[in-house]
Design a protein around this motif. Structure first.
Motif, PDB file in Angstrom:
ATOM      1  N   ASN A  71      19.949  -7.090 -18.712  1.00 17.29           N
ATOM      2  CA  ASN A  71      19.872  -5.598 -18.373  1.00 17.29           C
ATOM      3  C   ASN A  71      19.039  -4.555 -19.149  1.00 17.29           C
ATOM      4  O   ASN A  71      18.336  -5.070 -20.088  1.00 17.29           O
ATOM      5  CB  ASN A  71      21.433  -5.071 -18.241  1.00 17.29           C
ATOM      6  CG  ASN A  71      22.050  -5.053 -19.787  1.00 17.29           C
ATOM      7  OD1 ASN A  71      21.506  -4.729 -20.699  1.00 17.29           O
ATOM      8  ND2 ASN A  71      23.280  -5.690 -19.647  1.00 17.29           N
ATOM      9  N   GLY A  72      18.977  -3.415 -18.720  1.00 18.23           N
ATOM     10  CA  GLY A  72      18.102  -2.334 -19.373  1.00 18.23           C
ATOM     11  C   GLY A  72      18.367  -2.214 -20.809  1.00 18.23           C
ATOM     12  O   GLY A  72      17.819  -1.840 -21.616  1.00 18.23           O
ATOM     13  N   THR A  73      19.942  -1.990 -21.171  1.00 21.11           N
ATOM     14  CA  THR A  73      20.514  -1.572 -22.284  1.00 21.11           C
ATOM     15  C   THR A  73      19.933  -2.730 -23.218  1.00 21.11           C
ATOM     16  O   THR A  73      19.589  -2.674 -24.327  1.00 21.11           O
ATOM     17  CB  THR A  73      22.234  -1.654 -22.256  1.00 21.11           C
ATOM     18  OG1 THR A  73      22.203  -0.674 -21.073  1.00 21.11           O
ATOM     19  CG2 THR A  73      22.547  -0.996 -23.621  1.00 21.11           C
ATOM     20  N   THR A  97      20.290  12.150 -20.759  1.00 18.90           N
ATOM     21  CA  THR A  97      19.945  10.512 -20.312  1.00 18.90           C
ATOM     22  C   THR A  97      21.346  10.024 -20.297  1.00 18.90           C
ATOM     23  O   THR A  97      22.531  10.341 -20.661  1.00 18.90           O
ATOM     24  CB  THR A  97      19.118   9.965 -21.608  1.00 18.90           C
ATOM     25  OG1 THR A  97      18.842   8.739 -20.967  1.00 18.90           O
ATOM     26  CG2 THR A  97      19.966   9.746 -22.694  1.00 18.90           C
ATOM     27  N   PHE A  98      21.067   8.910 -19.532  1.00 17.48           N
ATOM     28  CA  PHE A  98      22.333   7.703 -19.486  1.00 17.48           C
ATOM     29  C   PHE A  98      22.828   7.354 -20.745  1.00 17.48           C
ATOM     30  O   PHE A  98      21.976   7.284 -21.641  1.00 17.48           O
ATOM     31  CB  PHE A  98      21.896   6.615 -18.361  1.00 17.48           C
ATOM     32  CG  PHE A  98      22.855   5.770 -18.209  1.00 17.48           C
ATOM     33  CD1 PHE A  98      24.243   6.386 -17.670  1.00 17.48           C
ATOM     34  CD2 PHE A  98      23.083   4.501 -18.408  1.00 17.48           C
ATOM     35  CE1 PHE A  98      25.316   5.398 -17.268  1.00 17.48           C
ATOM     36  CE2 PHE A  98      23.961   3.630 -18.151  1.00 17.48           C
ATOM     37  CZ  PHE A  98      25.180   3.935 -17.634  1.00 17.48           C
ATOM     38  N   ALA A 100      23.265   4.825 -22.110  1.00 15.04           N
ATOM     39  CA  ALA A 100      22.824   3.468 -22.563  1.00 15.04           C
ATOM     40  C   ALA A 100      21.701   3.724 -23.616  1.00 15.04           C
ATOM     41  O   ALA A 100      21.603   2.897 -24.459  1.00 15.04           O
ATOM     42  CB  ALA A 100      22.344   2.622 -21.369  1.00 15.04           C
ATOM     43  N   THR A 101      21.164   4.664 -23.325  1.00 14.05           N
ATOM     44  CA  THR A 101      20.061   5.087 -24.221  1.00 14.05           C
ATOM     45  C   THR A 101      20.390   5.039 -25.865  1.00 14.05           C
ATOM     46  O   THR A 101      20.075   4.455 -26.656  1.00 14.05           O
ATOM     47  CB  THR A 101      19.181   6.420 -23.910  1.00 14.05           C
ATOM     48  OG1 THR A 101      18.978   6.385 -22.611  1.00 14.05           O
ATOM     49  CG2 THR A 101      17.593   6.562 -24.728  1.00 14.05           C
ATOM     50  N   VAL A 161      12.679   9.769 -22.516  1.00 15.97           N
ATOM     51  CA  VAL A 161      13.290   9.141 -21.384  1.00 15.97           C
ATOM     52  C   VAL A 161      12.608   9.720 -20.187  1.00 15.97           C
ATOM     53  O   VAL A 161      12.167  10.641 -20.292  1.00 15.97           O
ATOM     54  CB  VAL A 161      14.682   9.271 -21.078  1.00 15.97           C
ATOM     55  CG1 VAL A 161      15.300   8.648 -20.027  1.00 15.97           C
ATOM     56  CG2 VAL A 161      15.498   8.665 -22.345  1.00 15.97           C
ATOM     57  N   ASP A 187      12.143   4.851 -22.730  1.00 20.38           N
ATOM     58  CA  ASP A 187      13.121   4.380 -21.934  1.00 20.38           C
ATOM     59  C   ASP A 187      12.579   4.544 -20.475  1.00 20.38           C
ATOM     60  O   ASP A 187      12.802   5.932 -20.102  1.00 20.38           O
ATOM     61  CB  ASP A 187      14.371   5.137 -22.008  1.00 20.38           C
ATOM     62  CG  ASP A 187      15.524   4.470 -21.095  1.00 20.38           C
ATOM     63  OD1 ASP A 187      15.264   4.024 -19.987  1.00 20.38           O
ATOM     64  OD2 ASP A 187      16.842   4.963 -21.764  1.00 20.38           O
ATOM     65  N   ALA A 189      13.678   2.988 -17.819  1.00 19.03           N
ATOM     66  CA  ALA A 189      14.568   2.428 -17.093  1.00 19.03           C
ATOM     67  C   ALA A 189      14.457   2.955 -15.459  1.00 19.03           C
ATOM     68  O   ALA A 189      14.802   1.957 -14.592  1.00 19.03           O
ATOM     69  CB  ALA A 189      16.091   2.774 -17.569  1.00 19.03           C
ATOM     70  N   GLU A 190      14.492   3.997 -15.032  1.00 14.45           N
ATOM     71  CA  GLU A 190      14.317   4.664 -13.904  1.00 14.45           C
ATOM     72  C   GLU A 190      12.897   4.784 -13.296  1.00 14.45           C
ATOM     73  O   GLU A 190      13.187   5.309 -12.297  1.00 14.45           O
ATOM     74  CB  GLU A 190      15.274   6.246 -13.857  1.00 14.45           C
ATOM     75  CG  GLU A 190      16.349   6.068 -14.855  1.00 14.45           C
ATOM     76  CD  GLU A 190      16.966   7.458 -14.945  1.00 14.45           C
ATOM     77  OE1 GLU A 190      16.515   8.389 -14.727  1.00 14.45           O
ATOM     78  OE2 GLU A 190      18.327   7.180 -15.477  1.00 14.45           O
ATOM     79  N   SER A 211      15.026  -0.960 -15.952  1.00 15.30           N
ATOM     80  CA  SER A 211      16.215  -1.613 -15.699  1.00 15.30           C
ATOM     81  C   SER A 211      16.052  -2.155 -14.221  1.00 15.30           C
ATOM     82  O   SER A 211      15.469  -1.208 -13.295  1.00 15.30           O
ATOM     83  CB  SER A 211      17.212  -0.422 -15.833  1.00 15.30           C
ATOM     84  OG  SER A 211      18.284  -0.643 -15.171  1.00 15.30           O
ATOM     85  N   ASN A 213      19.107  -2.544 -12.409  1.00 17.31           N
ATOM     86  CA  ASN A 213      20.727  -2.271 -12.072  1.00 17.31           C
ATOM     87  C   ASN A 213      20.566  -2.009 -10.567  1.00 17.31           C
ATOM     88  O   ASN A 213      19.626  -1.668  -9.860  1.00 17.31           O
ATOM     89  CB  ASN A 213      21.232  -1.274 -12.952  1.00 17.31           C
ATOM     90  CG  ASN A 213      22.575  -1.007 -12.709  1.00 17.31           C
ATOM     91  OD1 ASN A 213      23.500  -2.264 -12.486  1.00 17.31           O
ATOM     92  ND2 ASN A 213      23.157   0.028 -12.694  1.00 17.31           N
ATOM     93  N   LYS A 216      19.082   1.005  -9.024  1.00 14.76           N
ATOM     94  CA  LYS A 216      17.608   1.384  -9.434  1.00 14.76           C
ATOM     95  C   LYS A 216      16.670   1.327  -8.105  1.00 14.76           C
ATOM     96  O   LYS A 216      17.057   0.683  -7.204  1.00 14.76           O
ATOM     97  CB  LYS A 216      17.273   0.628 -10.718  1.00 14.76           C
ATOM     98  CG  LYS A 216      17.921   0.989 -11.771  1.00 14.76           C
ATOM     99  CD  LYS A 216      17.640   2.367 -12.397  1.00 14.76           C
ATOM    100  CE  LYS A 216      18.142   2.675 -13.568  1.00 14.76           C
ATOM    101  NZ  LYS A 216      19.697   2.645 -13.700  1.00 14.76           N
ATOM    102  N   GLY A 223      19.783  -6.577 -14.484  1.00  9.42           N
ATOM    103  CA  GLY A 223      18.426  -6.987 -15.260  1.00  9.42           C
ATOM    104  C   GLY A 223      17.616  -5.872 -15.795  1.00  9.42           C
ATOM    105  O   GLY A 223      17.855  -4.729 -15.933  1.00  9.42           O
TER     106      GLY A 223
HETATM  107  C1  LIG Z   1      18.066   6.172 -18.568  1.00 16.00           C
HETATM  108  C2  LIG Z   1      18.573   4.985 -18.517  1.00 16.00           C
HETATM  109  N1  LIG Z   1      18.288   4.065 -19.552  1.00 16.00           N
HETATM  110  C3  LIG Z   1      19.104   3.033 -19.859  1.00 16.00           C
HETATM  111  C4  LIG Z   1      19.740   2.389 -18.757  1.00 16.00           C
HETATM  112  C5  LIG Z   1      20.192   1.141 -18.856  1.00 16.00           C
HETATM  113  O1  LIG Z   1      20.020   0.259 -18.087  1.00 16.00           O
HETATM  114  P1  LIG Z   1      20.975  -1.055 -17.670  1.00 16.00           P
HETATM  115  O2  LIG Z   1      22.148  -0.559 -16.988  1.00 16.00           O
HETATM  116  O3  LIG Z   1      20.301  -1.719 -16.771  1.00 16.00           O
HETATM  117  O4  LIG Z   1      21.595  -1.525 -18.653  1.00 16.00           O
HETATM  118  C6  LIG Z   1      19.660   3.012 -17.291  1.00 16.00           C
HETATM  119  C7  LIG Z   1      20.522   2.509 -16.131  1.00 16.00           C
HETATM  120  O5  LIG Z   1      21.344   2.034 -15.788  1.00 16.00           O
HETATM  121  C8  LIG Z   1      19.201   4.491 -17.333  1.00 16.00           C
HETATM  122  O6  LIG Z   1      19.226   5.259 -16.256  1.00 16.00           O
END
Ligand SMILES: Cc1ncc(COP(=O)(O)O)c(C=O)c1O
Length: 381
Positions: A71-73, A97-98, A100-101, A161, A187, A189-190, A211, A213, A216, A223
């Motif tokens: 995954n992106g994390t 941001t989400f 996960a960052t 991000v 980051d 991811a998006e 990411s 997910n 996305k 992933g």
């Molecule tokens: C800005 C951002 N960073 C990180 C992530 C983490 O990705 P993941 O959900 O694949 O772990 C996401 C999305 O989910 C995201 O939107």
């Protein structure tokens, strides 16, 4: 009242009930590749689809190397570790941001530091980054390490991000980071399918992440991907993602505390099929964004558009309402009418685990968080 017009407009764009914010589209060769993958019996992280998927993403983004992860994390965790983030360090990121960052920073045992974002593109403000660094950071003359004077901790990296797929001002951020000897991990991811001054987000810094997910622009179920031009970063990220197992035909030997972060082949099979449709998805979403832009222009409501010099994938469309009260009235009305809308994420420094994190002036992020609303943005059939 324009809320009612909006609901009617969205229902014409998306004739489903309810209209969701985003949903995946599998109209390509997903089932064919999945069957091929299952027939091969290579469903875990060894297999041809993972390599094909990495190659496709590297070719598309222009990154020399792409390392697929679960995954992106996990991708961000790996990238930060490989660029040298250690327990007890600080890593600068943005509060809008989400979660996960910041979590990926915390997974390294490091502490996030929040600096403000820009009103138009929602990415880290290079100006605010510079101001925070000038006010707080000292380059240790002997070790050449950047130290936060207030906390005594080392500042190890910057993570801007590309929010909702809109590229941030990464060139200006890189300039500031360079002056302070800080590596930049983007980051993105998006932002798959977006471009900024001819380059893909995630390929400006020493490393970047994507990411895949389910929400996305393309998905592998779950992933992520580390992007880099540096062979040593790619090699270390790959190594750590496969439990740090030393390459050998039959011996099981590991030379570091690794992770089980490699993307399974079965997920990559979906990813290869999705990559074949990426450009069509981007075109589709850009048409939707253009329709929204015109609708909101007529209503005199600010709609977030791609920044100058950028082509955005318009992953998640967003508007900026008058204030917090109007935002909530709009959210109540639209959700009750079967059109899913939602506020932006709670700013990360307001979450219990990041409340004591160091920060600069975050007034723009605070202003935006009270006003931003995301509206349905999926690929239309
Ligand atoms: C800005 C951002 N960073 C990180 C992530 C983490 O990705 P993941 O959900 O694949 O772990 C996401 C999305 O989910 C995201 O939107």
């Amino acid at each position: 009242m324009w809320y009612k017009d909006f609901v009617g407009f969205v229902k014409k764009l998306y004739p489903t009930n309810p209209v969701v914010l985003h949903s995946p589209v599998f109209t390509g060769r997903e089932k064919e590749y999945l069957a091929e993958c299952i027939d091969s019996t290579f469903v875990s992280y060894v297999g041809e689809f993972v390599k094909r998927f990495e190659k496709k993403v590297a070719e598309y983004t222009g990154a020399r190397y792409a390392v697929a992860t679960v995954n992106g994390t996990a991708a961000l965790h790996l990238a930060l570790k490989v660029v040298g983030v250690q327990p007890g360090d600080e890593v600068i990121t943005q509060p809008l941001t989400f979660v996960a960052t910041a979590n990926a920073i915390a997974h390294c045992g490091a502490v996030p530091v929040f600096v403000d974002v820009e009103r138009d593109n929602l990415g880290m403000s290079p100006q605010k980054l510079q101001e925070w660094l000038e006010e707080h950071a000292t380059l240790h003359p002997a070790t050449k390490q950047l130290i936060n004077r207030q906390t005594g901790r080392r500042i190890a990296a910057v993570v801007p991000v590309h929010v909702f797929g809109h590229p941030c001002r990464i060139d200006a951020i890189l300039e500031v980071a360079k002056r302070f000897h800080l590596p930049v991990v983007e980051d993105a991811a998006e932002a798959l399918g977006s471009w900024y001054r001819g380059k893909h987000p995630g390929t400006f810094g020493v490393a970047g992440i994507l990411s895949f997910n389910g929400n996305k622009i393309i998905t592998t179920g779950g992933g992520g991907m580390v992007l880099t031009d540096d062979p040593s970063i790619a090699e270390q990220a790959y190594h750590l993602s496969t439990t740090a197992k030393k390459a050998h035909p039959w011996k099981y030997e590991h030379d570091a505390v690794g992770y089980n972060y490699r993307m399974p082949n079965v997920n990559a099979a979906i990813g290869v099929a999705q990559m074949e449709q990426l450009e069509a998805f981007v075109d589709n979403k850009r048409q939707t964004a253009a329709a929204y832009a015109e609708f909101f222009r007529q209503k005199d409501i600010p709609f977030i558009t791609e920044p100058e010099g950028a082509r955005s994938n318009y992953w998640l469309n967003a508007i900026v309402l008058e204030n917090y009260t109007e935002r909530d009235v709009f959210l109540e009305f639209t959700n009750a009418q079967g059109v899913m809308t939602r506020p932006v994420w709670t700013l990360l420094h307001h979450l219990p685990m990041y409340q004591s994190a160091p920060r600069g002036d975050l007034s723009t992020a605070e202003w935006l968080a009270e006003r931003i609303v995301n509206i349905p943005s999926g690929v239309r059939s």
